[in-house]
Write an enzyme that holds these catalytic residues in place. Structure first.
Site, PDB file in Angstrom:
ATOM      1  CE1 TYR A 150      -3.866   2.118   0.429  1.00  0.00           C
ATOM      2  CE2 TYR A 150      -2.513   3.255   2.194  1.00  0.00           C
ATOM      3  CZ  TYR A 150      -3.833   3.220   1.190  1.00  0.00           C
ATOM      4  OH  TYR A 150      -4.566   4.108   1.437  1.00  0.00           O
ATOM      5  CE  LYS A 154      -3.672   4.727  -2.229  1.00  0.00           C
ATOM      6  NZ  LYS A 154      -4.670   4.893  -3.154  1.00  0.00           N
TER       7      LYS A 154
END
Length: 245
Positions: A150, A154
């Site tokens: 994650y 990002k």
């Protein structure tokens, strides 16, 4: 009516940030294609709103960019705004993180953003106010346990967006990314536990969790004429969460 007669795509639009943004864009005069993996949910989320057209579509599918752009042009007549919001958060300790979970995270959170933006560019060039808005996270600049994929994805969104801003600016297209903090959405299921929600709320100087509309308002600024000279920027909408990191 800051988006009067503009055409917009919002992905991940069946709930949370995407739902709030699609509805706010429509309230400000835009026609919106609301895209989500679950057709039934995205239809239900925007039932009765004549300015929003729902589309069930996996943004990571090979034919997704073509299908989404075609649907947007049919629904809106033009394309001025692309908001890449769809995302997944698959958590596991680093040593236990599977290839499948890593690949899925990158496919949805980064690659789909790239491919849809690339497909949208010819139409955004024709707009007098072309806008690309990608949703990253404060985890693009921070980290936490179990979030290797994650956080990497990002951070990738941030880097991708800055490059698009550099290359597409000459066509009048702005490209920015939003860094939400602790927001009460379906992805943050732990916030249903009031004790956990309270812990995160107390980390913010504003002493509350963010709501999807908080992010939608930031997106509206970037999509509107008021944000027309802002590009390559990461807009923190985190209630000051990262001030003490």
């Amino acid at each position: 009516m800051r988006l009067q007669d503009r055409g917009a795509i919002v992905t991940g639009a069946a709930s949370g940030i995407g739902q709030a943004t699609a509805q706010l864009f429509a309230a400000e005069g835009a026609k919106v294609l609301a895209v989500d993996l679950d057709q039934e949910k995205v239809v239900a989320a925007h039932k009765g709103n004549e300015r929003i057209t729902p589309l069930g579509q996996d943004v990571s599918a090979a034919d997704a960019p073509e299908r989404i752009i075609k649907a947007a042009l049919e629904a809106c007549g033009r394309l001025d705004i692309l908001m890449n919001n769809a995302g997944v958060s698959l958590g596991a300790p680093f040593e236990e993180f599977t290839d499948e979970a890593w690949d899925r995270t990158m496919a949805v959170n980064v690659t789909a953003h790239f491919k849809l933006a690339r497909a949208a560019v010819p139409h955004l060039k024709a707009s007098p106010a072309g806008r690309i808005i990608n949703v990253a996270s404060v985890m693009a600049e921070g980290t936490d346990y179990g979030l290797a994929a994650y956080c990497a994805s990002k951070a990738g969104v941030a880097g991708l967006t800055r490059n698009m801003a550099l290359e597409l600016g000459r066509h009048g297209i702005t490209s920015n990314y939003i860094l939400p903090g602790a927001i009460r959405t379906g992805m943050t299921v732990n916030f249903k536990d009031e004790k956990i929600a309270d812990i995160w709320a107390r980390k913010s100087p504003l002493k509350r969790l963010g709501e999807p509309i908080d992010i939608a308002r930031g997106a509206l600024f970037l999509a509107s004429d008021e944000g027309g000279f802002v590009t390559g920027h990461g807009l923190n909408v985190d209630g000051g969460l990262m001030l003490r990191v």
